[in-house]
Design a protein around this motif. Structure first.
Motif, PDB file in Angstrom:
ATOM      1  N   ASP A  12     -36.514  -5.576  -5.149  1.00  0.00           N
ATOM      2  CA  ASP A  12     -35.771  -6.342  -4.147  1.00  0.00           C
ATOM      3  C   ASP A  12     -35.742  -7.845  -4.444  1.00  0.00           C
ATOM      4  OD1 ASP A  12     -35.373  -3.940  -2.789  1.00  0.00           O
ATOM      5  OD2 ASP A  12     -37.235  -4.174  -1.674  1.00  0.00           O
ATOM      6  N   GLY A  39     -31.928  -0.062  -3.863  1.00  0.00           N
ATOM      7  CA  GLY A  39     -30.956  -0.581  -2.904  1.00  0.00           C
ATOM      8  C   GLY A  39     -30.571  -1.969  -3.366  1.00  0.00           C
ATOM      9  N   HIS A  40     -29.404  -2.086  -3.990  1.00  0.00           N
ATOM     10  CA  HIS A  40     -28.967  -3.371  -4.550  1.00  0.00           C
ATOM     11  C   HIS A  40     -27.823  -3.923  -3.700  1.00  0.00           C
ATOM     12  CE1 HIS A  40     -30.622  -2.106  -8.761  1.00  0.00           C
ATOM     13  NE2 HIS A  40     -31.546  -2.149  -7.826  1.00  0.00           N
ATOM     14  N   ALA A 297     -33.277  -2.225   1.889  1.00  0.00           N
ATOM     15  CA  ALA A 297     -31.856  -1.897   1.785  1.00  0.00           C
ATOM     16  C   ALA A 297     -31.646  -0.386   1.740  1.00  0.00           C
ATOM     17  CB  ALA A 297     -31.253  -2.553   0.543  1.00  0.00           C
ATOM     18  N   ARG A 303     -40.235  -5.399   4.870  1.00  0.00           N
ATOM     19  CA  ARG A 303     -40.909  -5.662   3.598  1.00  0.00           C
ATOM     20  C   ARG A 303     -42.113  -6.563   3.852  1.00  0.00           C
ATOM     21  NH1 ARG A 303     -35.202  -7.158   0.715  1.00  0.00           N
ATOM     22  NH2 ARG A 303     -34.474  -5.028   0.365  1.00  0.00           N
TER      23      ARG A 303
HETATM   24 MG    MG Z   1     -33.456  -3.466  -3.246  1.00  0.00          MG
END
Ligand code: MG
Ligand code: GDP
Ligand code: IMO
Length: 421
Positions: A12, A39-40, A297, A303
């Motif tokens: 991330d 998860g971009h 994401a 986080r």
């Molecule tokens: Mg990510």
């Protein structure tokens, strides 16, 4: 010029945004490891895209995207992602290729991932429950089912039957309802039909691209500290986000790589369990989480946040042979009076500057901080010289400590909020 973008921390870092920027200079973008655990996020104009399996390069018209052999593919998740992108106006057409050697994530992989975590209780890894670990386990146990098996329904059927037979023996042990091979086959026969147009021998394809001197961009998922060999084992993922994964995960030779770009977040985050010496469990940690929108994401989990750990970044630079750093989310630190940076650890009264292999040792490491004066605002700044002096000092210290140039500074989530040096 063939570049590789990888995460230098625990994932991330903002790889999606940096891949999006560098895609302009590439012809082909290839994912080499991981799966839909990634998860971009890419923000273009007023739209936000979250990519999981499909390379972030897909957002640029005319670029070709490849899901390499090192990736594990959940066809259900892939088809959903493709639909979401098309609904958002992205024309995929024939721009996407899936390696026939990539392994498939099966329904039982996801079930076992979740069940194993439940059994582990408080010592769980905190996986994304996307079946990643079990899928790579089957790959290495040589019982995996590959994308090319979708091209021969007889083979697919018999492999599913064989696997389910073995899996169902474990189901008893794990107290999971047994799986029905026939049902899984029906589901995957349908996926086979839908995936067929994209399946290719991408090893030959990519080597052709390389030979023709067209530009390749490797898109890493996760981060170096989540690498199954080099990360905080066992609190890692089951693939190689580090540079070596780019070769085994695509079939391209090492000579096909010209530059390694490490994405470094201006502070540190981690999702899931495992050691994190510079973690802030106080109000400040929450402030960074809120300002940086640090929620997963993929899973939406909050986080864990903390100060930048340069021991981690320097380690990532060493094992990956990093040529350039892309520093992201500098703007999230705007407005703080003081900013700390971890420059070493104290372990049993001694100062150390390396990452211990034994988890028990790393867990006991206390961060040694160097304090920096804060700055007003970097949000949306487009020229390096326009950054506040203290922000420049922060960046230049990172360069000095790690011994790598910061060639990109990201000052906001949007494409244009970027400094190139
Ligand atoms: Mg990510
Ligand atoms: P990845 O997995 O490495 O691609 O990173 P994620 O997409 O999971 O998380 C990065 C988050 O930070 C995303 O929401 C991005 O839109 C956002 N982001 C990226 N660069 C910047 C930046 O420079 N500033 C701010 N404020 N947000 C950023
Ligand atoms: P991107 O590409 C952050 C973490 C999980 C867990 C561990 C193992 O967006 O940076 P897994 O499901 O892979 O078996 O989980 O790895 N993890 C990530 N953390 N970003 C990611 O991807 C991650 N992919 C997996 O939270 O701690």
């Amino acid at each position: 010029m063939n570049r590789l973008v990888l995460g230098a921390q625990w994932g991330d870092e903002g790889k999606g945004k940096i891949v999006d920027i560098l895609t302009e200079e590439a012809d082909v973008i290839v994912r080499y490891q991981g799966g839909s655990n990634a998860g971009h996020t890419v923000c273009v104009s007023d739209k936000t895209f979250i990519l999981h399996l499909i390379p972030s390069g897909i957002l640029h018209p005319e670029k070709i995207c490849v899901i390499g052999n090192g990736v594990v593919i959940d066809p259900k998740s892939f088809l959903e992602e493709k639909q979401t992108l098309e609904d958002l106006g992205i024309d995929i057409g024939e721009r996407l290729l899936i390696s026939e050697k990539a392994h498939l994530v099966m329904p039982y992989h996801k079930e076992f991932d979740a069940r194993r975590e439940a059994i582990l209780g408080s010592s769980k890894i905190g996986t994304t429950k996307r079946g990643i670990g079990p899928a790579y386990t089957d790959k290495h146990a040589r019982m995996g089912i590959r994308v090319c098996d979708l091209l021969n329904l007889e083979v697919l059927k018999s492999k599913i039957e064989e696997n389910v037979k073995e899996i169902n023996r474990l189901c008893e042990l794990y107290e999971i309802e047994p799986f029905d091979a026939g049902k899984i086959f029906d589901e995957y026969r349908d996926y086979a039909e839908k995936l067929k147009p994209y399946i290719r021998n991408t090893v030959y394809y990519l080597n052709g691209v390389f030979k023709n001197k067209r530009n390749i961009l490797f898109e890493g998922a996760q981060g170096s500290m989540l690498d199954v060999d080099f990360g905080t084992y066992p609190f890692v993922t089951s693939s190689h986000p580090t540079v070596g994964g780019a070769f085994t995960g695509t079939g391209l030779p090492y000579k096909a790589l010209d530059s390694v770009v490490a994405v470094v977040k201006a502070y540190t985050t981690r999702v899931g369990n495992g050691p994190f010496p510079s973690e802030l469990t106080n109000e400040l940690g929450q402030k960074i989480r809120d300002k940086g929108a640090e929620y997963g994401a993929t899973t939406g989990r909050p986080r864990r946040c903390g100060w930048l750990d340069l021991v981690v970044v320097k380690y990532a630079a060493m094992i990956n042979g990093v040529d350039e750093i892309a520093l992201t989310k500098l703007d999230v630190l705007d407005g703080l009076d003081e900013i700390e940076v971890c420059v070493g650890y104290e372990y049993e009264g001694k100062k150390i500057g390396y990452i211990p292999s034994q988890l028990e040792e790393f867990e006991k490491c206390k961060p040694i901080y160097k304090t920096f004066k804060g700055w007003d605002s970097t949000k949306g700044v487009l020229n390096y010289d326009d950054l506040p002096e203290n922000a420049r000092k922060y960046i230049e210290y990172i360069e000095w400590f790690v011994g790598v140039k910061v060639s990109i500074v990201s000052t906001g989530a949007k494409r244009e909020e970027t400094i190139r040096r």
